[in-house]
Design a protein around this motif. Structure first.
Motif, PDB file in Angstrom:
ATOM      1  N   PHE A 155      46.316   3.462   6.930  1.00 22.54           N
ATOM      2  CA  PHE A 155      45.631   3.981   8.118  1.00 22.54           C
ATOM      3  C   PHE A 155      45.670   5.507   8.118  1.00 22.54           C
ATOM      4  N   GLY A 156      46.839   6.045   7.867  1.00 20.65           N
ATOM      5  CA  GLY A 156      47.002   7.498   7.852  1.00 20.65           C
ATOM      6  C   GLY A 156      46.174   8.151   6.758  1.00 20.65           C
ATOM      7  N   LEU A 157      46.205   7.547   5.561  1.00 20.63           N
ATOM      8  CA  LEU A 157      45.440   8.109   4.443  1.00 20.63           C
ATOM      9  C   LEU A 157      43.947   8.107   4.768  1.00 20.63           C
ATOM     10  N   VAL A 158      43.467   6.990   5.307  1.00 20.83           N
ATOM     11  CA  VAL A 158      42.040   6.875   5.629  1.00 20.83           C
ATOM     12  C   VAL A 158      41.677   7.937   6.658  1.00 20.83           C
ATOM     13  N   TYR A 159      42.509   8.048   7.669  1.00 20.36           N
ATOM     14  CA  TYR A 159      42.203   8.985   8.746  1.00 20.36           C
ATOM     15  C   TYR A 159      42.148  10.421   8.232  1.00 20.36           C
ATOM     16  N   VAL A 160      43.123  10.780   7.408  1.00 21.51           N
ATOM     17  CA  VAL A 160      43.194  12.170   6.940  1.00 21.51           C
ATOM     18  C   VAL A 160      42.121  12.478   5.895  1.00 21.51           C
ATOM     19  N   LEU A 161      41.784  11.477   5.083  1.00 19.22           N
ATOM     20  CA  LEU A 161      40.920  11.764   3.927  1.00 19.22           C
ATOM     21  C   LEU A 161      39.448  11.399   4.123  1.00 19.22           C
ATOM     22  N   LEU A 162      39.115  10.759   5.247  1.00 20.38           N
ATOM     23  CA  LEU A 162      37.743  10.297   5.453  1.00 20.38           C
ATOM     24  C   LEU A 162      36.666  11.374   5.230  1.00 20.38           C
ATOM     25  N   PRO A 163      36.852  12.592   5.752  1.00 21.33           N
ATOM     26  CA  PRO A 163      35.778  13.582   5.547  1.00 21.33           C
ATOM     27  C   PRO A 163      35.521  13.904   4.079  1.00 21.33           C
ATOM     28  N   PHE A 164      36.542  13.748   3.236  1.00 20.20           N
ATOM     29  CA  PHE A 164      36.343  14.037   1.822  1.00 20.20           C
ATOM     30  C   PHE A 164      35.451  12.989   1.167  1.00 20.20           C
ATOM     31  N   MET A 165      35.328  11.833   1.821  1.00 19.75           N
ATOM     32  CA  MET A 165      34.390  10.817   1.354  1.00 19.75           C
ATOM     33  C   MET A 165      33.017  11.063   1.970  1.00 19.75           C
ATOM     34  N   ILE A 166      33.008  11.400   3.268  1.00 19.80           N
ATOM     35  CA  ILE A 166      31.728  11.552   3.972  1.00 19.80           C
ATOM     36  C   ILE A 166      30.904  12.694   3.386  1.00 19.80           C
ATOM     37  N   LEU A 167      31.535  13.829   3.142  1.00 13.75           N
ATOM     38  CA  LEU A 167      30.756  14.998   2.722  1.00 13.75           C
ATOM     39  C   LEU A 167      29.993  14.800   1.405  1.00 13.75           C
ATOM     40  N   PRO A 168      30.652  14.392   0.320  1.00 14.95           N
ATOM     41  CA  PRO A 168      29.859  14.194  -0.912  1.00 14.95           C
ATOM     42  C   PRO A 168      28.824  13.067  -0.782  1.00 14.95           C
ATOM     43  N   LEU A 169      29.171  12.011  -0.026  1.00 18.43           N
ATOM     44  CA  LEU A 169      28.221  10.909   0.143  1.00 18.43           C
ATOM     45  C   LEU A 169      26.990  11.384   0.903  1.00 18.43           C
ATOM     46  N   TYR A 170      27.253  12.106   1.983  1.00 14.41           N
ATOM     47  CA  TYR A 170      26.147  12.628   2.779  1.00 14.41           C
ATOM     48  C   TYR A 170      25.266  13.536   1.927  1.00 14.41           C
ATOM     49  N   ALA A 171      25.917  14.385   1.127  1.00 11.23           N
ATOM     50  CA  ALA A 171      25.150  15.326   0.305  1.00 11.23           C
ATOM     51  C   ALA A 171      24.225  14.594  -0.659  1.00 11.23           C
ATOM     52  N   SER A 172      24.710  13.484  -1.242  1.00 15.54           N
ATOM     53  CA  SER A 172      23.839  12.818  -2.211  1.00 15.54           C
ATOM     54  C   SER A 172      22.825  11.905  -1.526  1.00 15.54           C
ATOM     55  N   LEU A 173      23.171  11.330  -0.386  1.00 19.07           N
ATOM     56  CA  LEU A 173      22.209  10.475   0.324  1.00 19.07           C
ATOM     57  C   LEU A 173      21.096  11.309   0.948  1.00 19.07           C
ATOM     58  N   GLU A 174      21.442  12.517   1.357  1.00 19.13           N
ATOM     59  CA  GLU A 174      20.444  13.382   1.978  1.00 19.13           C
ATOM     60  C   GLU A 174      19.367  13.772   0.980  1.00 19.13           C
ATOM     61  N   LYS A 175      19.762  13.890  -0.285  1.00 17.52           N
ATOM     62  CA  LYS A 175      18.813  14.295  -1.322  1.00 17.52           C
ATOM     63  C   LYS A 175      17.890  13.152  -1.730  1.00 17.52           C
ATOM     64  N   LEU A 176      18.255  11.936  -1.354  1.00 18.02           N
ATOM     65  CA  LEU A 176      17.494  10.760  -1.780  1.00 18.02           C
ATOM     66  C   LEU A 176      16.051  10.852  -1.258  1.00 18.02           C
ATOM     67  N   ASP A 177      15.096  10.736  -2.168  1.00 17.75           N
ATOM     68  CA  ASP A 177      13.677  10.838  -1.825  1.00 17.75           C
ATOM     69  C   ASP A 177      13.249   9.562  -1.074  1.00 17.75           C
ATOM     70  N   LYS A 178      12.843   9.735   0.188  1.00 21.67           N
ATOM     71  CA  LYS A 178      12.466   8.572   1.009  1.00 21.67           C
ATOM     72  C   LYS A 178      11.266   7.836   0.423  1.00 21.67           C
ATOM     73  N   ASN A 179      10.433   8.569  -0.326  1.00 20.23           N
ATOM     74  CA  ASN A 179       9.279   7.921  -0.948  1.00 20.23           C
ATOM     75  C   ASN A 179       9.697   6.817  -1.912  1.00 20.23           C
ATOM     76  N   LEU A 180      10.879   6.977  -2.519  1.00 18.48           N
ATOM     77  CA  LEU A 180      11.335   5.956  -3.455  1.00 18.48           C
ATOM     78  C   LEU A 180      11.606   4.653  -2.720  1.00 18.48           C
ATOM     79  N   LEU A 181      12.125   4.771  -1.487  1.00 18.91           N
ATOM     80  CA  LEU A 181      12.387   3.570  -0.702  1.00 18.91           C
ATOM     81  C   LEU A 181      11.074   2.927  -0.261  1.00 18.91           C
ATOM     82  N   SER A 182      10.103   3.769   0.093  1.00 16.80           N
ATOM     83  CA  SER A 182       8.783   3.233   0.436  1.00 16.80           C
ATOM     84  C   SER A 182       8.186   2.526  -0.766  1.00 16.80           C
TER      85      SER A 182
END
Ligand SMILES: Nc1ncnc2c1ncn2[C@@H]1O[C@H](COP(=O)(O)OP(=O)(O)OP(=O)(O)O)[C@@H](O)[C@H]1O
Ligand SMILES: [Mg+2]
Lengths: 286, 365
Positions: A155-182
């Protein structure tokens, strides 16, 4: 031009010596120490020895290591399962709203993580928030033992380290071209297939970066285990810390650090090779 | 060509954030047709394709495909495929895997996928690049992969969104011919979006000309070129010289006498005009006939001076400034008798046209 060049040299010199002084030199010192002889009276003898590495292969050490590995791994998987949908959800908003939501996500993490680890103690403790709430609603009739358990460490590890997962994931998902999903939808892919064949492979660099950014520090976060784990749920960081601060067997502590680094490097290398292999050939190539 | 109705749009409207992008649109597309949607940027062409493919849903109206109401059918379930404006190839998959994608997600057996992918790549002549990644292909090749990825699914309707606009002139001409051949070979109905009027004229069986989310005109390329129904249609498809005038007299059913810039002349129109009605008379540059006249003659009819001349290879394009200051564009083909003919600047000319080829429209204000 001249002046610019001068500043560039200064900047590089500062960064270079900073990296050298605080990263390269300490690591070299650790490496050297790991090959020295233990001295029960002091920290070490200036005498070459591989004894510390023999100690690393001690089954007792491995048991702790595996448990630590397991807890870090679980924390990493939980971070991923929380952060992935969250980051994906963030990306559905307009860029302005996204910026604010991301900001709100990061703000709590400006508080020192040690302080937050203490806060978890109060949440999970016998008279903590969770227990008193559950008692109040009547779900339980005596407080659960949440603290000083594997659960509390994860629980403690997840709580402390969560942003280190969110930031790189967000960065790569944001770049995803929505046209590819269409395009995938247009070709008949349902939501799950779009996720599996398009979103996940294309955000793989972010997923891996996030996993490494959570897993590697998790192994070393001794204060989480100190505060929340009790004696049975040690992280590798605890062992190393103990060797350096309490037992004062510096060569052994250094050897553990080096082994950890080598292991991680090995894992990265295997991943890199695997990724290369997968990328080379397509399923339906002719 | 074009027997039965394949798809019909009935009173379709689409609103984006309070902005009506497509308004009460109704038209039909026939099976086997090469149907082009033409219009200026932002008029709603891509939106119509998205409504047909199901990537967007209309606020009002119905879509009928093969007598079946598909208005509420999800995009992934429609037998319709799109070649996107940006190609949208999957960058992490090889060419073959891109083409295989549609069949794979539908659970087609592997063996069949392999043979159909090969066949589709053969059609676009890309079998030799099957194991490349999209990033390793040229624009024209990517375009062909996008087409193969769509046609391999054997859709009832293939939608192409400005698919050639990113290519250079020569490749574009080649691809136009290729697309046309492909369409005949496959017998698939194509809905092609472009803002290039020349492309629309040369490729289509029928053209839908759009303006601000509404139909301006719909018809064969010839109908739209020769009988535009508005100044917008006339101006969008090719160059037009425009004169404003008044009906003076009705001679027969379709023959009128009108006054154009102080001159009386006979015009033909299927419109029903009354005496005194204001009109626009439009003439294509290539329908004008110029005649050199000496500076001294008091010529009756339209006269002006050549103020600019441009050699265009096949034609000589001249700008004529009339006595009243109006400018006209004339485009004359070189003929065998006089391959070197040219005008001197300031040459006085009289202007005539092939009578009956003028377009007459009611005054639009
Ligand atoms: N997702 C959207 N949200 C809001 N407005 C949109 C959206 N998509 C399109 N529009 C608006 O709808 C109008 C029509 O857009 P559309 O993309 O259909 O034009 P188009 O005819 O394809 O133009 P172009 O030739 O530039 O591709 C434009 O004014 C555009 O700004
Ligand atoms: Mg468009």
């Amino acid at each position: 031009m001249k002046v610019k060049g001068f500043f560039a040299v200064i900047a590089i010199a500062i960064v270079g010596s900073w990296l050298g002084l605080f990263i390269a030199v300490p690591n070299v010192l650790v490496l050297i120490t790991s090959f020295l002889e233990n001295d029960p009276q002091g920290f070490f003898h200036l005498q070459f020895s591989t004894a510390a590495y023999h100690q690393v292969f001690d089954p007792l050490f491995w048991r702790v290591f595996l448990h630590s590995f397991e807890m870090s791994f679980k924390a990493m998987i939980i971070c991923l399962t929380i952060a992935f949908p969250f980051s994906y959800w963030l990306c559905q908003f307009s860029s302005k709203v996204r910026g604010w939501l991301l900001f709100l996500t990061i703000v709590p993490f400006w508080t020192n993580s040690l302080v937050r680890a203490y806060a978890i103690k109060f949440i999970l403790g016998k008279k903590g928030l969770v227990n008193s709430t559950l008692l109040f609603i009547g779900v339980i009739d005596k407080p659960l033992k949440l603290l000083y358990s594997e659960f509390a460490v994860i629980f403690g590890l997840v709580y402390v380290l969560l942003p280190f997962m969110i930031l790189p994931l967000y960065a790569s998902l944001e770049k995803l071209d929505k046209n590819l999903l269409s395009a995938a939808r247009d070709l008949g892919a349902n939501g799950l297939q779009r996720m599996w064949y398009i979103v996940i492979p294309l955000s793989m660099p972010g997923i891996l970066a996030g996993c490494l950014a959570v897993f590697l520090p998790a192994m070393g976060m001794f204060y989480i285990s100190d505060l929340l784990g009790g004696a049975k749920n040690l992280l590798l960081g605890n062992l190393i810390k103990t060797e350096f601060l309490s037992t004062q067997n510096w060569p052994y502590g250094a050897a553990m650090s080096i082994s950890l680094i080598v292991l991680m490097a090995g894992m990265l290398f295997i991943y890199y090779k695997a990724a290369q292999h997968v990328q080379k050939r397509g399923e339906f190539d002719v | 060509m074009g027997q039965g109705v394949l798809i019909s749009l009935e009173g379709i409207s689409k609103v984006y954030q309070d902005k009506v992008v497509v308004q009460d649109l109704s038209f039909t597309i026939h099976a086997g047709e090469f149907f082009t949607i033409l219009g200026p940027s932002g008029c709603g062409k891509s939106t119509i394709l998205k409504l047909i493919s199901g990537l967007e849903h209309p606020e009002e109206g119905r879509l009928i495909l093969d007598q079946e109401d598909i208005t509420h059918l999800a995009a992934e379930k429609r037998p319709i495929n799109t070649v996107f404006q940006s190609y949208a190839l999957f960058p992490h998959m090889t060419v073959a895997d891109n083409v295989a994608f549609g069949l794979k997600v539908k659970g087609v057996p592997k063996q069949e996928i392999k043979s159909r992918v090969l066949e589709a790549l053969d059609i676009v002549r890309l079998s030799h690049l099957a194991s490349r990644k999209p990033a390793e292909l040229s624009g024209g090749q990517q375009q062909r992969v996008a087409i193969a990825r769509a046609v391999v699914n054997r859709p009832k309707l293939l939608l192409l969104d400005e698919s050639l606009s990113a290519l250079d002139y020569k490749l574009r001409q080649e691809m136009q011919i290729e697309l046309k051949q492909l369409q005949r070979k496959l017998g698939i109905t194509f809905v092609y979006v472009t803002h290039d009027q020349e492309e629309a004229l040369s490729m289509s069986d029928r053209i839908l000309l759009m303006r601000e989310g509404q139909i301006q005109q719909i018809g064969s390329p010839r109908e739209i070129y020769e009988t535009p129904n508005s100044l917008f249609s006339a101006g969008f498809i090719g160059e037009m010289n425009q004169f404003d005038g008044v009906i003076l007299e009705r001679k027969q059913a379709r023959i009128y006498i009108a006054e154009l810039m102080g001159q009386q002349c006979q015009i033909e129109s299927t419109h029903d005009f009354a005496v005194g009605d204001q009109i626009h008379v439009l003439l294509r540059p290539e329908d004008l006939r110029l005649q050199e006249v000496p500076d001294t003659t008091k010529e009756t009819g339209f006269v002006g001076h050549i103020t600019e001349r441009n050699y265009k290879g096949k034609t000589l394009d001249s700008v004529i400034t009339l006595e009243n200051g109006n400018q006209l564009l004339a485009s004359e083909f070189f003929n065998e008798d006089d391959p070197d003919f040219d005008y001197a600047i300031d040459q006085k000319v009289s202007i005539d046209w092939v009578h009956g080829w003028e377009v007459v429209l009611p005054y639009e204000g």
